[in-house]
Design a protein around this motif. Sequence first.
Motif, short mmCIF file in Angstrom:
data_model
loop_
_atom_site.label_atom_id
_atom_site.label_comp_id
_atom_site.label_asym_id
_atom_site.label_seq_id
_atom_site.Cartn_x
_atom_site.Cartn_y
_atom_site.Cartn_z
N GLN A 26 0.81 -1.22 0.00
CA GLN A 26 0.00 0.00 0.00
C GLN A 26 0.85 1.27 0.00
OE1 GLN A 26 -2.59 -1.88 3.31
NE2 GLN A 26 -3.99 -0.51 2.26
N HIS A 127 1.15 -9.38 4.09
CA HIS A 127 0.00 -8.47 4.02
C HIS A 127 -0.54 -8.55 2.59
CE1 HIS A 127 -1.91 -4.92 6.30
NE2 HIS A 127 -2.60 -5.02 5.17
N TRP A 128 -0.87 -9.77 2.17
CA TRP A 128 -1.68 -10.07 0.99
C TRP A 128 -0.95 -10.14 -0.35
CZ3 TRP A 128 -6.40 -6.27 1.96
CH2 TRP A 128 -6.86 -6.44 3.28
N ASN A 172 -1.55 -10.89 8.00
CA ASN A 172 -2.52 -9.84 8.25
C ASN A 172 -3.89 -10.26 7.72
OD1 ASN A 172 -3.22 -6.96 8.95
ND2 ASN A 172 -3.96 -7.09 6.83
N GLU A 173 -4.85 -10.34 8.62
CA GLU A 173 -6.25 -10.53 8.26
C GLU A 173 -6.50 -11.66 7.29
OE1 GLU A 173 -8.08 -6.88 7.03
OE2 GLU A 173 -7.72 -5.91 8.96
N TRP A 175 -8.91 -13.61 7.38
CA TRP A 175 -10.34 -13.57 7.02
C TRP A 175 -10.52 -12.82 5.70
CZ3 TRP A 175 -13.84 -9.81 5.82
CH2 TRP A 175 -15.18 -10.22 5.72
N THR A 176 -9.86 -11.65 5.61
CA THR A 176 -10.04 -10.80 4.44
C THR A 176 -9.47 -11.45 3.19
OG1 THR A 176 -9.91 -8.87 5.89
CG2 THR A 176 -9.66 -8.47 3.54
N LEU A 180 -12.48 -12.70 0.88
CA LEU A 180 -12.68 -11.75 -0.20
C LEU A 180 -11.84 -12.12 -1.42
CD1 LEU A 180 -12.99 -8.33 1.65
CD2 LEU A 180 -14.65 -10.17 1.36
N ASN A 229 -8.77 -9.69 12.12
CA ASN A 229 -9.72 -8.58 12.09
C ASN A 229 -11.11 -9.07 12.46
OD1 ASN A 229 -9.68 -9.91 9.41
ND2 ASN A 229 -11.25 -8.42 8.88
N TYR A 300 -12.29 -1.98 13.24
CA TYR A 300 -12.74 -0.72 12.66
C TYR A 300 -14.18 -0.37 12.96
CZ TYR A 300 -8.49 -0.65 9.79
OH TYR A 300 -7.19 -0.61 9.37
N TRP A 340 -18.27 0.24 4.15
CA TRP A 340 -18.31 -0.80 5.19
C TRP A 340 -18.02 -0.24 6.58
CZ3 TRP A 340 -13.61 -1.25 7.67
CH2 TRP A 340 -12.49 -0.74 7.00
N GLU A 368 -4.44 -2.37 14.16
CA GLU A 368 -5.03 -1.41 13.21
C GLU A 368 -6.32 -0.85 13.77
OE1 GLU A 368 -5.72 -2.68 9.16
OE2 GLU A 368 -3.79 -3.71 9.07
N TRP A 418 -4.29 3.14 11.91
CA TRP A 418 -4.20 2.91 10.46
C TRP A 418 -4.72 4.17 9.78
CZ3 TRP A 418 -2.03 -0.76 7.44
CH2 TRP A 418 -2.23 -0.59 6.06
N GLU A 425 -5.53 1.97 -1.19
CA GLU A 425 -6.57 1.31 -0.40
C GLU A 425 -7.21 0.18 -1.24
OE1 GLU A 425 -7.37 0.89 2.58
OE2 GLU A 425 -9.51 0.45 2.62
N TRP A 426 -6.36 -0.74 -1.70
CA TRP A 426 -6.84 -1.96 -2.38
C TRP A 426 -7.83 -1.62 -3.49
CZ3 TRP A 426 -3.18 -5.06 -1.01
CH2 TRP A 426 -2.66 -4.99 0.28
N PHE A 434 -6.91 7.05 4.43
CA PHE A 434 -6.89 6.63 5.84
C PHE A 434 -5.74 7.26 6.61
CE2 PHE A 434 -9.90 3.14 6.82
CZ PHE A 434 -10.43 2.89 5.57
C1 GBH Z 1 -7.62 -3.40 6.88
O1 GBH Z 1 -8.72 -4.20 6.58
C2 GBH Z 1 -6.39 -3.80 6.09
O2 GBH Z 1 -5.53 -4.60 6.87
C3 GBH Z 1 -5.65 -2.64 5.53
O3 GBH Z 1 -4.71 -3.09 4.60
C4 GBH Z 1 -6.63 -1.65 4.95
O4 GBH Z 1 -6.02 -0.61 4.25
C5 GBH Z 1 -7.44 -1.10 6.10
O5 GBH Z 1 -8.06 -2.11 6.80
C6 GBH Z 1 -8.53 -0.13 5.67
O6 GBH Z 1 -9.46 -0.77 4.85
O7 GBH Z 1 -15.94 -3.67 0.58
O8 GBH Z 1 -17.89 -4.58 1.68
O9 GBH Z 1 -16.31 -6.08 0.60
C7 GBH Z 1 -9.87 -3.92 7.34
C8 GBH Z 1 -10.92 -5.00 7.15
C9 GBH Z 1 -12.05 -6.18 5.47
C10 GBH Z 1 -12.43 -3.88 5.72
C11 GBH Z 1 -12.66 -6.12 4.09
C12 GBH Z 1 -13.03 -3.80 4.36
C13 GBH Z 1 -14.22 -4.98 2.67
C14 GBH Z 1 -15.69 -4.93 2.84
N1 GBH Z 1 -11.46 -4.92 5.82
N2 GBH Z 1 -13.64 -5.05 4.02
S1 GBH Z 1 -16.52 -4.81 1.29
#
Ligand code: GBH
Length: 473
Positions: A26, A127-128, A172-173, A175-176, A180, A229, A300, A340, A368, A418, A425-426, A434
């Motif tokens: 990132q 981290h992905w 890192n995460e 789950w994500t 996803l 997360n 978050y 979200w 975070e 964070w 931001e992906w 952020f």
């Molecule tokens: C984190 O994820 C990450 O670790 C970090 O890299 C990222 O920049 C930061 O948060 C801010 O986003 O769009 O409805 O599919 C936080 C958990 C999980 C939140 C996936 C956003 C996507 C929901 N994230 N989620 S959706």
Amino acid sequence: VAPEVQVEGAQTKPPFYLGFATAAPQIEGANATDGRGPSIWDTYAAIPGNIDSGDTSAVADDFYHRYLNDIAAMHLLGVKKFRMSLAWPRILPGGDGQVNDKGINFYGRVIEALLVAEIEPHVTLYHWDLPQALQDRFGGWNSDQIVPIFAEYAATAFKAFGDAVVHWTTFNEPWTFCFLGYGQGSGAPGLNDKVQAWNCVHNVLKAHAAAVKQFRALVPNGKISMNLNCDWAQPLTASPPDKAAAERKMEYMLAAFADPIFKGDYPASVKQRISFLPQITAQMAADLKGSVDYFALNHYTSTYVADKEGAIGLQGPCDYSETQVDLAGKLIGAEAESDWLKVTPWGFRLMLNWVNDRYQPKEIIVTENGMSMKGEDAMPMPQALQDTQRVNFYRDYIAAATEAVTIDKVPMTGYFAWSLLDNFEWGSGYKKRFGVVHVDFTTQQRYYKASAKYLVTLFKCTLLDPTFTYPSD
Ligand code: GBH
């Protein structure tokens, strides 16, 4: 209905330390520099439609070339902790085999600069940004072929940086990136396959255990964890079925990873619903036992959860539904720029207590927490630097965590905001900011936002000169 927020103690120094969190893909840019190999996020971002505005991480914050300025700035702020990740494709461009010395040298220089600046690095291995070669060869996290290969990468990093870095995390995460990335296709590698998503969970747990085995031998005085997360699940109504459903939602999101680590098996609610869930053997449970030294939580936001039989959620068959509005149609919290993310500081305190009650970890570090401010990217400069909504977010979330520590006796020791910088931001590209430092993505100039000054003042890191500006080249 959401509980009332009590915001107290925001003016006193919080009972945990402050750090700033980032991730290699990132902030670094320089994706083709010094022998870095391609990652699955490079591939995913190159497909039209995957990233807002067609943004890519090719330049990002150019941290690869500007890390000295950013570290100097943190030093001047008096910040003592920095969370960063290592890019696997810089260290092993093909995923395994030949180590890229230039990649090792880069992180050696970053870590050295942090230590000189009296900033402790907290390092995440993954981290992905999976090396693309491993996705191509055997499907990445879908295959258990990844396990020894991740352990080899981890050992390479531990040998290179284990003397200088105490705090580590493997993933890192998960789950994500499992649900996803492999389950829904809204992140790399862009697959839409529930079976692969749960294989990913299982292989991540095995790879974590294998990496920690290396860690115990190579970094005997270090501390390691996995960044997990979880959103707080607030029961939509006070009915027992909704309360039980909210509990199950957190089991799916958090306990699916933390129960195997702390209790040796997947939660019963998950095992019951996911017919294709791989089994945790006695050997795997033994390998996971004691494999984290602290609980690393990314948090978050909160959602409402209601009982719903036969629902299909992100993780496949489940038995709850989620919404952001209550029965009267009222939002659970104020809107951020990210859909979200709703501002729910009260959920943070409840989340910390849930983790503490279920696992009784020796230590919790929040790795975070932060927000994208509503409308920020469209604001003109320098007004955009007055990020009042973010200042209030930090004030209220930190107050909630303070109550968890002082009143509820949750052993939370650290808090990473964070993020340091606006960054990639992906799927949302650069428009969801952020950072506590504004980045002009055309000039790469940095500017402090009010939130940077607020946080360092609150934590009494240093007394900022009001005329102080960000060092430029
Ligand atoms: C984190 O994820 C990450 O670790 C970090 O890299 C990222 O920049 C930061 O948060 C801010 O986003 O769009 O409805 O599919 C936080 C958990 C999980 C939140 C996936 C956003 C996507 C929901 N994230 N989620 S959706």
